[in-house]
Motif scaffolding. Structure first.
Motif, mmCIF file in Angstrom:
data_model
loop_
_atom_site.group_PDB
_atom_site.id
_atom_site.type_symbol
_atom_site.label_atom_id
_atom_site.label_comp_id
_atom_site.label_asym_id
_atom_site.label_seq_id
_atom_site.Cartn_x
_atom_site.Cartn_y
_atom_site.Cartn_z
ATOM 1 N N GLU A 123 0.846 -1.191 0.000
ATOM 2 C CA GLU A 123 0.000 0.000 0.000
ATOM 3 C C GLU A 123 0.886 1.246 0.000
ATOM 4 N N SER A 124 0.409 2.287 -0.666
ATOM 5 C CA SER A 124 1.159 3.536 -0.752
ATOM 6 C C SER A 124 0.254 4.692 -0.342
ATOM 7 N N SER A 125 0.863 5.780 0.105
ATOM 8 C CA SER A 125 0.061 6.949 0.483
ATOM 9 C C SER A 125 -0.425 7.701 -0.756
ATOM 10 N N SER A 126 0.244 7.483 -1.893
ATOM 11 C CA SER A 126 -0.202 8.109 -3.143
ATOM 12 C C SER A 126 0.229 7.229 -4.312
ATOM 13 N N TYR A 127 -0.511 7.346 -5.399
ATOM 14 C CA TYR A 127 -0.247 6.564 -6.605
ATOM 15 C C TYR A 127 -0.131 7.531 -7.780
ATOM 16 N N HIS A 128 0.802 7.233 -8.691
ATOM 17 C CA HIS A 128 1.097 8.155 -9.777
ATOM 18 C C HIS A 128 1.040 7.463 -11.136
ATOM 19 N N VAL A 129 0.812 8.260 -12.163
ATOM 20 C CA VAL A 129 0.799 7.767 -13.538
ATOM 21 C C VAL A 129 2.119 7.048 -13.825
ATOM 22 N N GLY A 130 2.002 5.883 -14.463
ATOM 23 C CA GLY A 130 3.180 5.095 -14.826
ATOM 24 C C GLY A 130 3.504 3.970 -13.863
ATOM 25 N N GLU A 131 2.932 4.007 -12.652
ATOM 26 C CA GLU A 131 3.208 2.953 -11.675
ATOM 27 C C GLU A 131 2.359 1.720 -11.960
ATOM 28 N N VAL A 132 2.935 0.553 -11.647
ATOM 29 C CA VAL A 132 2.188 -0.701 -11.747
ATOM 30 C C VAL A 132 1.526 -0.930 -10.393
ATOM 31 N N VAL A 133 0.187 -1.050 -10.431
ATOM 32 C CA VAL A 133 -0.608 -1.101 -9.199
ATOM 33 C C VAL A 133 -1.636 -2.223 -9.321
ATOM 34 N N THR A 134 -1.942 -2.845 -8.196
ATOM 35 C CA THR A 134 -3.016 -3.840 -8.150
ATOM 36 C C THR A 134 -4.270 -3.168 -7.604
ATOM 37 N N TYR A 135 -5.394 -3.433 -8.269
ATOM 38 C CA TYR A 135 -6.682 -2.945 -7.778
ATOM 39 C C TYR A 135 -7.681 -4.097 -7.730
ATOM 40 N N ARG A 136 -8.721 -3.912 -6.885
ATOM 41 C CA ARG A 136 -9.785 -4.914 -6.757
ATOM 42 C C ARG A 136 -10.894 -4.610 -7.748
ATOM 43 N N HIS A 137 -11.123 -5.539 -8.657
ATOM 44 C CA HIS A 137 -12.240 -5.424 -9.607
ATOM 45 C C HIS A 137 -13.412 -6.171 -8.980
ATOM 46 N N PRO A 138 -14.621 -5.603 -8.958
ATOM 47 C CA PRO A 138 -15.741 -6.248 -8.259
ATOM 48 C C PRO A 138 -16.151 -7.599 -8.852
ATOM 49 N N ASP A 139 -15.862 -7.838 -10.112
ATOM 50 C CA ASP A 139 -16.286 -9.099 -10.735
ATOM 51 C C ASP A 139 -15.160 -10.107 -10.908
ATOM 52 N N ILE A 140 -13.932 -9.647 -11.130
ATOM 53 C CA ILE A 140 -12.856 -10.603 -11.441
ATOM 54 C C ILE A 140 -11.754 -10.667 -10.399
ATOM 55 N N GLY A 141 -11.826 -9.859 -9.371
ATOM 56 C CA GLY A 141 -10.813 -9.911 -8.313
ATOM 57 C C GLY A 141 -9.661 -8.954 -8.579
ATOM 58 N N ASN A 142 -8.478 -9.339 -8.125
ATOM 59 C CA ASN A 142 -7.312 -8.466 -8.242
ATOM 60 C C ASN A 142 -6.819 -8.377 -9.685
ATOM 61 N N VAL A 143 -6.522 -7.149 -10.094
ATOM 62 C CA VAL A 143 -5.961 -6.882 -11.428
ATOM 63 C C VAL A 143 -4.687 -6.069 -11.212
ATOM 64 N N ILE A 144 -3.618 -6.467 -11.879
ATOM 65 C CA ILE A 144 -2.363 -5.724 -11.778
ATOM 66 C C ILE A 144 -2.054 -5.119 -13.145
#
Length: 172
Positions: free
Chosen positions: A60-81
């Motif tokens: 987890e990060s305090s901020s996220y920026h354009v160009g970074e590779v990040v994982t997010y939770r998709h409500p239907d398919i789960g984690n997406v990186i």
């Protein structure tokens, strides 16, 4: 034991304890109070950087920026990186490096799991096999058998020790 050897033994034990504690603080999973999430990469959307079966450690990060590779939770398919392309009205725009389209789902900051910290090639595929019900059942059976054999061996050993104290020798 000589005093200097005892001191060396204690120093080694304390060093090992500190190493394990440090490892725990750095690599402990979020589910157990740590700060690292473990994501097994599926598909080829992040090639050539990440491949199916890679293990991604994200934090987890305090901020996220354009160009970074990040994982997010998709409500239907789960984690997406995927990689952040931009931010619009508080929602993030993502795309996989190998994709030629923007992800249709636009997560909010609350949906972000963390930024890619470390990736370990191919180990995620191996770890995913450990989550199989058959493997889990096999490990549980093996553990139960090991505990049962250990308990039986200890009882047998204690029984022989009692006979020896009484003057009897066990058959060998």
């Amino acid at each position: 034991m000589q005093p200097h050897r005892r001191l060396i033994t204690w120093a080694a034990a304390i060093s090992l304890l500190l190493l394990v504690l440090g490892g725990w603080l750095v690599f402990a999973p979020v589910q157990l109070g740590g700060g690292t999430s473990y994501v097994i990469v599926t598909g080829n959307s992040m090639e050539p950087r990440l491949h199916a079966g890679d293990l991604a450690l994200v934090r987890e990060s305090s901020s996220y920026h354009v160009g970074e590779v990040v994982t997010y939770r998709h409500p239907d398919i789960g984690n997406v990186i995927h990689r952040i392309l931009g931010k619009d009205d508080g929602l993030y725009l993502f795309r996989g490096d190998h994709n030629d389209f923007t992800d249709p789902y636009h997560p909010a900051e609350a949906d972000l799991v963390g930024r890619l910290w470390i990736s370990v090639p191919a180990i995620g595929g191996w770890l995913s096999h450990l989550r199989s019900p058959f493997v889990v059942a096999g490990l549980a059976i093996a553990a139960a058998a090991g505990v049962g054999m250990s308990t039986t061996a200890n009882k047998k050993k204690k029984g022989h020790q009692g006979l020896q104290r009484a003057g009897w020798q066990p058959w060998r």
